[in-house]
Motif scaffolding. Structure first.
Motif, PDB file in Angstrom:
ATOM      1  N   ILE A 225       0.854  -1.190   0.000  1.00 35.25           N
ATOM      2  CA  ILE A 225       0.000   0.000   0.000  1.00 35.25           C
ATOM      3  C   ILE A 225       0.884   1.231   0.000  1.00 35.25           C
ATOM      4  O   ILE A 225       1.598   1.496   0.971  1.00 35.25           O
ATOM      5  CB  ILE A 225      -0.917   0.083   1.248  1.00 35.25           C
ATOM      6  CG1 ILE A 225      -1.604  -1.262   1.499  1.00 35.25           C
ATOM      7  CG2 ILE A 225      -1.963   1.184   1.077  1.00 35.25           C
ATOM      8  CD1 ILE A 225      -2.509  -1.241   2.724  1.00 35.25           C
ATOM      9  N   TRP A 243      -0.380   5.889  10.138  1.00 36.04           N
ATOM     10  CA  TRP A 243      -0.305   5.041   8.943  1.00 36.04           C
ATOM     11  C   TRP A 243       0.143   3.619   9.308  1.00 36.04           C
ATOM     12  O   TRP A 243      -0.439   2.634   8.869  1.00 36.04           O
ATOM     13  CB  TRP A 243       0.650   5.651   7.913  1.00 36.04           C
ATOM     14  CG  TRP A 243       0.687   4.893   6.634  1.00 36.04           C
ATOM     15  CD1 TRP A 243       1.584   3.931   6.264  1.00 36.04           C
ATOM     16  CD2 TRP A 243      -0.236   5.007   5.532  1.00 36.04           C
ATOM     17  NE1 TRP A 243       1.284   3.459   5.007  1.00 36.04           N
ATOM     18  CE2 TRP A 243       0.176   4.089   4.538  1.00 36.04           C
ATOM     19  CE3 TRP A 243      -1.369   5.792   5.303  1.00 36.04           C
ATOM     20  CZ2 TRP A 243      -0.506   3.935   3.324  1.00 36.04           C
ATOM     21  CZ3 TRP A 243      -2.039   5.640   4.097  1.00 36.04           C
ATOM     22  CH2 TRP A 243      -1.617   4.721   3.125  1.00 36.04           C
ATOM     23  N   MET A 246      -2.720   1.713  10.987  1.00 38.16           N
ATOM     24  CA  MET A 246      -3.773   1.231  10.082  1.00 38.16           C
ATOM     25  C   MET A 246      -3.231   0.144   9.166  1.00 38.16           C
ATOM     26  O   MET A 246      -3.898  -0.847   8.872  1.00 38.16           O
ATOM     27  CB  MET A 246      -4.403   2.372   9.305  1.00 38.16           C
ATOM     28  CG  MET A 246      -3.685   2.832   8.059  1.00 38.16           C
ATOM     29  SD  MET A 246      -3.874   1.719   6.638  1.00 38.16           S
ATOM     30  CE  MET A 246      -2.534   2.300   5.599  1.00 38.16           C
ATOM     31  N   LYS A 249      -3.228  -3.172  10.775  1.00 34.02           N
ATOM     32  CA  LYS A 249      -4.595  -3.707  10.852  1.00 34.02           C
ATOM     33  C   LYS A 249      -5.047  -4.261   9.505  1.00 34.02           C
ATOM     34  O   LYS A 249      -5.490  -5.411   9.420  1.00 34.02           O
ATOM     35  CB  LYS A 249      -5.529  -2.581  11.300  1.00 34.02           C
ATOM     36  CG  LYS A 249      -6.996  -2.945  11.361  1.00 34.02           C
ATOM     37  CD  LYS A 249      -7.315  -3.657  12.627  1.00 34.02           C
ATOM     38  CE  LYS A 249      -8.814  -3.948  12.731  1.00 34.02           C
ATOM     39  NZ  LYS A 249      -9.101  -4.773  13.898  1.00 34.02           N
ATOM     40  N   VAL A 250      -4.965  -3.465   8.469  1.00 34.70           N
ATOM     41  CA  VAL A 250      -5.550  -3.912   7.202  1.00 34.70           C
ATOM     42  C   VAL A 250      -4.698  -4.970   6.520  1.00 34.70           C
ATOM     43  O   VAL A 250      -5.210  -5.755   5.725  1.00 34.70           O
ATOM     44  CB  VAL A 250      -5.874  -2.750   6.222  1.00 34.70           C
ATOM     45  CG1 VAL A 250      -6.843  -1.769   6.858  1.00 34.70           C
ATOM     46  CG2 VAL A 250      -4.637  -2.054   5.737  1.00 34.70           C
ATOM     47  N   MET A 251      -3.421  -5.051   6.851  1.00 33.55           N
ATOM     48  CA  MET A 251      -2.601  -6.128   6.298  1.00 33.55           C
ATOM     49  C   MET A 251      -2.714  -7.393   7.150  1.00 33.55           C
ATOM     50  O   MET A 251      -2.064  -8.395   6.855  1.00 33.55           O
ATOM     51  CB  MET A 251      -1.143  -5.691   6.170  1.00 33.55           C
ATOM     52  CG  MET A 251      -0.895  -4.593   5.129  1.00 33.55           C
ATOM     53  SD  MET A 251      -1.474  -4.947   3.433  1.00 33.55           S
ATOM     54  CE  MET A 251      -0.408  -6.313   2.972  1.00 33.55           C
ATOM     55  N   GLU A 252      -3.517  -7.320   8.223  1.00 36.20           N
ATOM     56  CA  GLU A 252      -3.804  -8.503   9.057  1.00 36.20           C
ATOM     57  C   GLU A 252      -2.545  -9.112   9.658  1.00 36.20           C
ATOM     58  O   GLU A 252      -2.376 -10.336   9.692  1.00 36.20           O
ATOM     59  CB  GLU A 252      -4.574  -9.562   8.254  1.00 36.20           C
ATOM     60  CG  GLU A 252      -5.878  -9.032   7.699  1.00 36.20           C
ATOM     61  CD  GLU A 252      -6.663 -10.097   6.934  1.00 36.20           C
ATOM     62  OE1 GLU A 252      -6.461 -11.293   7.187  1.00 36.20           O
ATOM     63  OE2 GLU A 252      -7.482  -9.708   6.086  1.00 36.20           O
TER      64      GLU A 252
ATOM     65  N   PRO B 228      -5.265  -2.635  -1.746  1.00 39.03           N
ATOM     66  CA  PRO B 228      -4.065  -3.293  -2.266  1.00 39.03           C
ATOM     67  C   PRO B 228      -4.437  -4.521  -3.092  1.00 39.03           C
ATOM     68  O   PRO B 228      -5.538  -5.045  -2.980  1.00 39.03           O
ATOM     69  CB  PRO B 228      -3.293  -3.679  -1.003  1.00 39.03           C
ATOM     70  CG  PRO B 228      -4.239  -3.571   0.127  1.00 39.03           C
ATOM     71  CD  PRO B 228      -5.351  -2.664  -0.280  1.00 39.03           C
ATOM     72  N   TRP B 231      -6.106  -7.914  -1.935  1.00 34.79           N
ATOM     73  CA  TRP B 231      -7.454  -7.987  -1.345  1.00 34.79           C
ATOM     74  C   TRP B 231      -8.331  -8.921  -2.147  1.00 34.79           C
ATOM     75  O   TRP B 231      -8.212  -9.038  -3.360  1.00 34.79           O
ATOM     76  CB  TRP B 231      -8.068  -6.588  -1.234  1.00 34.79           C
ATOM     77  CG  TRP B 231      -7.705  -5.990   0.084  1.00 34.79           C
ATOM     78  CD1 TRP B 231      -6.453  -5.983   0.626  1.00 34.79           C
ATOM     79  CD2 TRP B 231      -8.558  -5.382   1.036  1.00 34.79           C
ATOM     80  NE1 TRP B 231      -6.489  -5.388   1.868  1.00 34.79           N
ATOM     81  CE2 TRP B 231      -7.759  -5.015   2.139  1.00 34.79           C
ATOM     82  CE3 TRP B 231      -9.931  -5.102   1.073  1.00 34.79           C
ATOM     83  CZ2 TRP B 231      -8.292  -4.385   3.271  1.00 34.79           C
ATOM     84  CZ3 TRP B 231     -10.452  -4.471   2.189  1.00 34.79           C
ATOM     85  CH2 TRP B 231      -9.642  -4.124   3.276  1.00 34.79           C
ATOM     86  N   MET B 246      -9.841   2.899   8.908  1.00 35.00           N
ATOM     87  CA  MET B 246      -8.475   3.411   8.740  1.00 35.00           C
ATOM     88  C   MET B 246      -8.446   4.553   7.730  1.00 35.00           C
ATOM     89  O   MET B 246      -7.734   5.533   7.887  1.00 35.00           O
ATOM     90  CB  MET B 246      -7.515   2.283   8.370  1.00 35.00           C
ATOM     91  CG  MET B 246      -7.456   1.895   6.924  1.00 35.00           C
ATOM     92  SD  MET B 246      -6.494   3.030   5.911  1.00 35.00           S
ATOM     93  CE  MET B 246      -7.033   2.532   4.273  1.00 35.00           C
ATOM     94  N   VAL B 250      -6.681   8.148   8.251  1.00 41.88           N
ATOM     95  CA  VAL B 250      -5.499   8.641   7.532  1.00 41.88           C
ATOM     96  C   VAL B 250      -5.860   9.751   6.544  1.00 41.88           C
ATOM     97  O   VAL B 250      -4.994  10.548   6.192  1.00 41.88           O
ATOM     98  CB  VAL B 250      -4.683   7.520   6.842  1.00 41.88           C
ATOM     99  CG1 VAL B 250      -4.195   6.497   7.854  1.00 41.88           C
ATOM    100  CG2 VAL B 250      -5.449   6.863   5.725  1.00 41.88           C
TER     101      VAL B 250
END
Lengths: 599, 599
Positions: A225, A243, A246, A249-252, B228, B231, B246, B250
């Motif tokens: 990202i 950044w 987050m 989190k979103v990349m797990e 990304p 996903w 997120m 951001v």
């Protein structure tokens, strides 16, 4: 100049290279390399980060690796056209090995290979699920007792480290640990990132309040990202922190906050580590196969001891402990040191109306941020570079393709330009008594960074305060502390309410000493540096940065880190090495680094 | 076919167009448009979302707008080459107006303009700070009392809505409110997004647990930060929720959680709204100039009343209230309705071993997800599209360039393909007694979405349950409820512990009735739909979606929403309209929509 002759000439070399490799004819390969040539391999042929030099170096490497890793099928990358400039042909290439697929950059001089970068990009059969290979997400079709994404993620988090063991534990959850965590997640390598802070990003949030990244945004992307294009050139620390949080989190990423490693021990028999962790008060024992120290390339803080320190009535902080200027308005502060942190801290204190004195102990290299951006990084990391088709990924590869052995030759002219451009600025600093240097060989900032990771300041304003005398400058060595002052060797007394020791950091293997044992720290030796035989980077020549992102003398122990650029780019190669080992691939390492220095 | 003749022919048309516009020669402009032509303008010339038809429509629009907005300098977009296929030349264009710069797509038939899309991209003097215009972040040079990014952000959050008033209040913080919030932030329009949930993303998290996006990921990007490439194609709801959370952080959106609007009133004299908000228990009065309802294109839940409901002993839920199947294992559930929500809920209940009956009240359009992806969206939103150079931004423009008047003509053949491809599937459904339709004119799902926002199911597995009789299917209308059953008009008794009313939603102006007044709701009239004179979309023809993203009959009241694609793309045009008004630009609206229906 682009012409079809250049493409044909390049193709002739690649054809010969492929034939020689396929035939196992090392002599024929040697003949394709120029006398002063460099083959830098990132994990594809050597299962190491390794630069070999000249035809003999190539031959030695291939004699050991060719049978195992079988590099071949070198091609001009689809869509790319070789270009010739000043007698050098540059060509993007792709290739394969037995285990994987690679990308690289080749330069030819007189139709012989001058520099060759080969970098593993993916392992066959273990390609990342991205783009056309991305997962479906929804599992179409009805099924009883379906587990949703959330349920599955929560169950994984609950079990990992307790009912199931991670294959890899990463100690340190800054950008390094996070970038590697994201890559391992993507490669299906079970991993936990351990960090002592409350939240991902606190590594940045907790630093002094005026801190912004010193590198421009194009240089700072994480994998997967990118920062959006409205982000500032120099991102403020708290925004970086948000950044990272987050992103985690979103990349797990399995990221344990408030978690400190108490000890780690390797069992030679089982080939696994026992890692004792304090997880927010709970004692947890982890048993990973691989242990990665991503505790900051800066290593542990250097805190020199001086007589009288214990009776000093003010406060003494290492720069890493300094929380910013707010409490020091109207107070006297002495900052010991003259590198980046020292300058930033001095400027922030001056802004808050503290009375600030900098103690310069040795010469420092200073470059102005805008000059560095334009001359030093602009061709690779800038809006202009993007407009010219130099993506971040390509920039990383171009950067990686310049052999460390000759990199300074490319750097020196850039710093000559900066010196000329900012002549008035440097004259002002010298007039103010500031002792400048440009590195032992005039190669400037980036070589200092690679060799010793210190010795410079990227000027974003503090130098003008020194030129103007707003921040007072004193040169010398500390002799001792009085109750209310720092006293230098020449007798100068600097009264102080606060002394900030911006005295740098030790080698990263200091962390290994703390977490594992002195024995293991000594076994792996000094981390970082090239063996350039320049100040703080003693020889012999290593060819690559010591111990970073590659196998070390301690089985299953790895070091990861560096700036955002390095965290992004080199995390790929470290992740692929870990994945290959998880999957039991044959990974014969060529040229495991020898240890010449303990710290 | 690409040839230089095509470029020359296109250039001739553009040259003539520019000359005619510059000369204010409406007749000359008319002559350039084909008899059956369409000019769709998004805010650039009309300060409206407006499609005019044929030379006469063009002339009427220009007679009012040419003097104000002065469109001109139409050019082939740099780097693009016009292409001819089946007698139609397609060309990416750029242009300017008095106030801004635009992007568009033009199609020529017989060297006359057949379709023209003109879309405002930025306002002159108010360009977004992105790319080369991004902020520096760090303010280089020392300054006393420097305010850091964090301090400034915190101060802004503390003051906004109290000491300072937002120019715009957005009610509803789903993807629509968030995308618009991000764009306004980027344009420097002070705005607050109000949402009743605990966290951004809860709009998704709170829905039934097996929910995944029904649209593929390439169609779902938000502005500024793309998902990304790792996903999933169909993202699970909780993962979407995390992303929105997120993103809100951001992108620095001023987002008030746990905040419900109690009332809103427009003052004609001051031209501002008074909005009463319950912010997590605190009563706050906001006084914005602009009010945007982004409360979901679905509008308010339709909850039909039937005799006996009040004495029914089980539970009755609207689909929007249904929290998933977990509590209903082994229970009898009747789901009233046969659109997306009804199918998803039935499948999830069946998976949890409930005894499920679907009541189909009217025919439903069903397409299989993979067929829809490949045939319906694949050319614009897929990995293949990306590989062909069709970025999300280009896909959005291509999509927007097809005039609504003739869009069904492009859609019908796609659905004919799907019908053929999945013939066996449809036969199975019909055999199971399911009543299918393909839209009044066979134009399928997307036209149903645009016209009425309902009447379809994208099959991800529930249809097979109906084919197999695993989910029972009953056709008919509800007559009344007994204590333990739903009773249909034909006397069929369906015993139930739970009845889920998947009975859809009303027009978005229902929200205006609730929050503002019935008078204002009636003044703006029905929201959504095209006036296609098909089921649930009564005529007369509107040419654009009613009231969406454009000025309404109520001064300073706007509607925003739709799926992720629409939230992304149309938020730009709404944001530019708001920015232009904030900056006091002249924004004469051409063809303000008339009201023909109240709901």
């Amino acid at each position: 100049m682009l012409d079809s002759t250049v493409t044909s000439r390049t193709q002739v070399v690649l054809d010969a290279f492929n034939s020689a490799l396929a035939a196992g004819d090392t002599n024929a390969v040697k003949a394709l390399f120029a006398a002063d040539s460099y083959w830098r391999d990132l994990v594809s042929v050597t299962w190491n980060l390794k630069t070999v030099e000249g035809p003999e170096g190539v031959a030695d490497m291939l004699s050991q690796q060719l049978g195992h890793t079988a590099p071949g099928n070198f091609q001009i990358q689809a869509g790319e056209v070789p270009a010739e400039e000043n007698g050098v042909i540059t060509c993007w290439i792709t290739f394969e090995t037995k285990a994987g697929r690679g990308w690289g950059l080749m330069r030819l001089k007189d139709d012989r290979i001058w520099t060759l970068l080969t970098a593993l990009q993916e392992l066959k059969g273990f390609e990342e699920n991205r783009g056309k290979r991305r997962p479906m997400g929804a599992e179409h079709g009805a099924q009883k007792n379906r587990i949703t994404w959330k349920e599955s993620r929560e169950a994984e988090e609950a079990r990992l480290g307790y009912d199931t063991q991670p294959y890899t534990v990463i100690v340190g959850g800054g950008q390094g640990g996070i970038a590697l965590g994201a890559r391992l997640r993507q490669l299906g390598v079970p991993a936990i990132v351990l960090d002592k802070h409350d939240r991902p990003g606190d590594q940045w949030r907790s630093r002094y309040k005026s801190l912004c990244l010193h590198d421009p945004i194009w240089y700072d992307h994480l994998p997967y990202i990118k920062f959006p294009d409205n982000w500032p050139v120099f991102t403020p620390k708290d925004k970086v922190g948000d950044w990272l949080e987050m992103y985690t989190k979103v990349m797990e990423i399995n990221y344990w906050t408030r978690s400190e490693v108490k000890s780690a021990q390797f069992d030679e028999v089982s080939g696994t580590w026992t890692v004792q962790v304090n997880r927010d008060g709970e004692q947890v024992t982890l048993r990973p196969t691989q242990l990665v120290l991503a505790t900051g390339m800066s290593g542990k803080p250097n805190m020199p001891r001086f007589p009288g320190m214990e009776s000093f009535k003010g406060e003494i902080q290492h720069s890493s402990q300094h929380k910013g200027p707010d409490a020091w308005t109207g107070k006297k502060v002495v900052v010991v040191g003259s590198n980046n942190s020292a300058h930033d801290i001095c400027a922030a204190l001056w802004e808050a109306d503290a009375d600030v004195t900098m103690v310069q102990r040795s010469s420092t290299h200073i470059v102005r941020s805008d000059s560095l951006m334009e001359i030093g990084l602009g061709a690779l990391y800038s809006e202009e570079a993007l407009a010219n088709g130099v993506t971040t990924e390509k920039a990383d590869m171009i950067f990686a393709s310049l052999p460390y052995r000759i990199m300074h030759e490319f750097q020196i002219p850039l710093y000559d330009q900066m010196r000329e451009r900012d002549a008035e600025f440097y004259a002002g600093l010298e007039k103010a008594g500031f002792e400048l240097d440009w590195g032992d060989d005039g190669s400037g900032l980036f070589m200092k960074y690679l060799r010793r990771g210190s010795g410079y300041y990227i000027d974003v304003g503090a130098s003008q305060l020194i030129i103007d005398g707003e921040v007072k400058l004193v040169k010398g060595q500390i002799d001792h502390f009085d109750e209310d002052a720092v006293v230098l060797a020449d007798g100068t007394r600097l009264e102080a309410d606060l002394v900030v020791m911006a005295t740098g950091y030790g080698s990263m293997n200091g962390w290994a000493a703390d977490l594992i044992s002195q024995e293991v720290a000594d076994k792996v030796g000094k981390v970082w540096g090239l063996g350039s035989d320049t100040t703080k980077d003693p020889g012999p020549w290593e060819g690559e940065q010591r111990n970073m992102w590659k196998p070390t003398q301690q089985e299953n122990l790895w070091f990861h880190g560096g700036n955002l650029h390095q965290s992004r780019h080199y995390s790929l190669y470290l992740a692929l090495q870990l994945k290959a080992r998880l999957e039991g691939l044959d990974t014969p390492v060529y040229g495991l680094q020898q240890v010449h220095h303990l710290s």
